[in-house]
Write a protein that holds these residues in place. Structure first.
Motif, PDB file in Angstrom:
ATOM      1  N   LEU A  18       0.865  -1.177   0.000  1.00 35.13           N
ATOM      2  CA  LEU A  18       0.000   0.000   0.000  1.00 35.13           C
ATOM      3  C   LEU A  18       0.905   1.232   0.000  1.00 35.13           C
ATOM      4  CD1 LEU A  18      -2.736   1.433   0.194  1.00 35.13           C
ATOM      5  CD2 LEU A  18      -2.561   1.232   2.689  1.00 35.13           C
ATOM      6  N   LEU A  19       0.793   2.022  -1.057  1.00 34.57           N
ATOM      7  CA  LEU A  19       1.628   3.213  -1.177  1.00 34.57           C
ATOM      8  C   LEU A  19       0.815   4.446  -0.789  1.00 34.57           C
ATOM      9  CD1 LEU A  19       3.522   2.470  -4.520  1.00 34.57           C
ATOM     10  CD2 LEU A  19       4.055   1.751  -2.187  1.00 34.57           C
ATOM     11  N   LYS A  20       1.092   4.936   0.385  1.00 39.20           N
ATOM     12  CA  LYS A  20       0.470   6.152   0.881  1.00 39.20           C
ATOM     13  C   LYS A  20       1.577   7.052   1.401  1.00 39.20           C
ATOM     14  CE  LYS A  20      -3.429   7.740   3.678  1.00 39.20           C
ATOM     15  NZ  LYS A  20      -4.511   7.333   4.611  1.00 39.20           N
ATOM     16  N   TYR A  21       1.481   8.342   1.100  1.00 43.59           N
ATOM     17  CA  TYR A  21       2.619   9.227   1.338  1.00 43.59           C
ATOM     18  C   TYR A  21       2.395  10.169   2.516  1.00 43.59           C
ATOM     19  CZ  TYR A  21       3.942   7.672  -3.330  1.00 43.59           C
ATOM     20  OH  TYR A  21       4.259   6.903  -4.417  1.00 43.59           O
ATOM     21  N   ASP A  22       3.483  10.415   3.210  1.00 39.51           N
ATOM     22  CA  ASP A  22       3.515  11.437   4.246  1.00 39.51           C
ATOM     23  C   ASP A  22       4.059  12.710   3.599  1.00 39.51           C
ATOM     24  OD1 ASP A  22       3.825  13.077   6.408  1.00 39.51           O
ATOM     25  OD2 ASP A  22       5.341  11.842   7.422  1.00 39.51           O
ATOM     26  N   THR A  23       3.206  13.705   3.444  1.00 41.75           N
ATOM     27  CA  THR A  23       3.598  14.947   2.764  1.00 41.75           C
ATOM     28  C   THR A  23       3.793  16.093   3.757  1.00 41.75           C
ATOM     29  OG1 THR A  23       1.257  15.472   2.387  1.00 41.75           O
ATOM     30  CG2 THR A  23       2.415  14.305   0.630  1.00 41.75           C
ATOM     31  N   SER A  24       3.931  15.748   5.032  1.00 43.94           N
ATOM     32  CA  SER A  24       4.087  16.805   6.034  1.00 43.94           C
ATOM     33  C   SER A  24       5.486  17.422   5.999  1.00 43.94           C
ATOM     34  CB  SER A  24       3.808  16.256   7.434  1.00 43.94           C
ATOM     35  OG  SER A  24       4.720  15.216   7.764  1.00 43.94           O
ATOM     36  N   LYS A  25       6.450  16.715   5.395  1.00 40.04           N
ATOM     37  CA  LYS A  25       7.802  17.224   5.305  1.00 40.04           C
ATOM     38  C   LYS A  25       8.099  17.646   3.869  1.00 40.04           C
ATOM     39  CE  LYS A  25       9.329  14.228   9.083  1.00 40.04           C
ATOM     40  NZ  LYS A  25      10.264  13.155   9.496  1.00 40.04           N
ATOM     41  N   TRP A  26       9.246  18.277   3.708  1.00 44.78           N
ATOM     42  CA  TRP A  26       9.609  18.789   2.383  1.00 44.78           C
ATOM     43  C   TRP A  26       9.719  17.653   1.366  1.00 44.78           C
ATOM     44  CZ3 TRP A  26       9.638  23.304   0.035  1.00 44.78           C
ATOM     45  CH2 TRP A  26      10.338  23.443  -1.157  1.00 44.78           C
ATOM     46  N   THR A  27      10.303  16.523   1.791  1.00 49.45           N
ATOM     47  CA  THR A  27      10.432  15.356   0.916  1.00 49.45           C
ATOM     48  C   THR A  27       9.405  14.306   1.310  1.00 49.45           C
ATOM     49  OG1 THR A  27      12.821  15.745   0.697  1.00 49.45           O
ATOM     50  CG2 THR A  27      11.987  13.584   0.060  1.00 49.45           C
ATOM     51  N   ASP A  59       1.782   0.574  10.036  1.00 50.49           N
ATOM     52  CA  ASP A  59       1.125   1.004  11.270  1.00 50.49           C
ATOM     53  C   ASP A  59       0.354   2.301  11.061  1.00 50.49           C
ATOM     54  OD1 ASP A  59       2.127  -1.157  12.624  1.00 50.49           O
ATOM     55  OD2 ASP A  59       3.917  -0.091  13.326  1.00 50.49           O
ATOM     56  N   LYS A  60       0.902   3.196  10.249  1.00 44.98           N
ATOM     57  CA  LYS A  60       0.271   4.498  10.032  1.00 44.98           C
ATOM     58  C   LYS A  60      -0.725   4.477   8.873  1.00 44.98           C
ATOM     59  CE  LYS A  60       4.158   7.136  11.905  1.00 44.98           C
ATOM     60  NZ  LYS A  60       5.186   8.176  11.654  1.00 44.98           N
ATOM     61  N   ALA A  61      -0.696   3.432   8.085  1.00 48.62           N
ATOM     62  CA  ALA A  61      -1.642   3.299   6.973  1.00 48.62           C
ATOM     63  C   ALA A  61      -2.178   1.873   6.950  1.00 48.62           C
ATOM     64  CB  ALA A  61      -0.963   3.653   5.655  1.00 48.62           C
ATOM     65  N   PRO A  62      -3.049   1.534   7.906  1.00 50.55           N
ATOM     66  CA  PRO A  62      -3.547   0.152   8.002  1.00 50.55           C
ATOM     67  C   PRO A  62      -4.439  -0.218   6.821  1.00 50.55           C
ATOM     68  CG  PRO A  62      -4.755   1.588   9.497  1.00 50.55           C
ATOM     69  CD  PRO A  62      -3.636   2.415   8.932  1.00 50.55           C
ATOM     70  N   GLY A  63      -4.515  -1.488   6.559  1.00 51.28           N
ATOM     71  CA  GLY A  63      -5.363  -1.988   5.488  1.00 51.28           C
ATOM     72  C   GLY A  63      -5.110  -3.458   5.243  1.00 51.28           C
ATOM     73  N   ASP A  64      -6.113  -4.138   4.705  1.00 47.58           N
ATOM     74  CA  ASP A  64      -5.987  -5.571   4.424  1.00 47.58           C
ATOM     75  C   ASP A  64      -6.676  -5.897   3.116  1.00 47.58           C
ATOM     76  OD1 ASP A  64      -4.710  -6.777   6.908  1.00 47.58           O
ATOM     77  OD2 ASP A  64      -6.409  -5.725   7.809  1.00 47.58           O
TER      78      ASP A  64
END
Length: 199
Positions: free
Chosen positions: A26-35, A42-47
Motif C-alpha cells: 500500500l503506497l500512501k505518502y507522508d507529505t508533512s515534510k519537504w520530501t 502502522d500508520k496506513a492500516p489496510g488488508d
C-alpha cells in the motif's frame, strides 16, 4: 473488491490465485515534510483478502513499502531500493557455496564450470532491472570468489582485476556483472530508440 472479482473470474475459467505466492504493497505518502515519504503499515492500516477453496476469506501477505518481495528472480521494492536484491543475491551465493561443500566434484574444472555457467548466470538473470553500484557488486561477489577460486586451483590472492577480463590479457574470460548490468541498460535504450517504442 476488485481482488475478489479477479480471483472469481480466474476460478470460473479453471485458474486460481495462490495466496501463499501473493503479496501486496500500500503506497500512501507522508507529505508533512519537504520530501514525501511512504507511510508505514502502522500508520496506513489496510488488508486484502482472497477466498480459499471453501470460500473463506483469508488475508493476503502485506509488505512494508520500503521492503521488497522476490518475483521471477527479482527482489522488487516500490522504493526502488536494491537492499532486497542484494540480500537475494547473497542468499543464492550462500546456497551455491554450501552446495560446493556437500557435493563431490571430480576435478577443478567441474567447480569452475558450475561457477561460470551456473551461479554467474543466476546473478545475471535480473540485471536489466538492477541498479547496484560496482562497490556493491564487489561486496556481493567477495564470498563467492573466496570459495570458488581455491577449489578451482586458483590462489585467493590472485589479482582481482585480472579475474574479470578476457584471455588476451591473461584473465579468465569473465565479465564483471556491473559491466553487464550497465551494458544491458544501454542496449535496451538503443533498442527502444531504434524501434521508436519511446517518444
Amino acid at each position: 473488491s476488485s481482488v475478489n472479482h479477479w480471483s472469481g473470474g480466474l476460478r470460473a475459467t479453471g485458474g486460481a490465485i495462490r495466496r501463499e505466492k501473493s503479496h501486496w504493497f500500500l503506497l500512501k505518502y507522508d507529505t508533512s515534510k519537504w520530501t514525501p515519504s511512504y507511510l508505514s503499515m502502522d500508520k496506513a492500516p489496510g488488508d486484502l483478502y482472497l477466498p480459499d477453496k471453501d470460500g473463506s476469506l483469508l488475508p493476503i501477505l502485506r509488505k512494508e513499502p520500503t521492503g521488497s518481495a522476490v518475483t521471477l528472480g527479482m527482489a522488487w521494492s516500490p522504493s526502488m531500493s536494491m537492499k532486497g536484491q542484494i540480500d537475494h543475491f547473497k542468499t543464492k551465493i550462500s546456497q551455491f557455496t554450501h552446495s560446493l561443500s556437500c557435493r563431490s566434484f571430480r576435478n577443478r574444472n567441474d567447480v569452475w564450470l558450475a561457477f561460470k555457467a551456473g551461479i554467474l548466470k543466476t546473478l545475471e538473470y535480473p540485471l536489466l532491472a538492477c541498479s547496484l553500484t560496482k562497490k556493491q557488486w564487489d561486496l556481493v561477489l567477495s564470498p563467492l570468489l573466496q570459495r570458488v577460486l581455491p577449489l578451482s586451483g586458483i590462489s585467493r590472492g590472485f589479482p582481482y582485476m585480472l579475474i574479470w577480463g578476457n584471455h588476451e590479457y591473461c584473465a579468465f574470460d569473465l565479465v564483471h556483472p556491473w559491466y553487464t548490468q550497465e551494458l544491458r541498460k544501454f542496449g535496451e535504450i538503443i533498442h527502444c530508440v531504434n524501434t521508436q517504442s519511446i517518444n
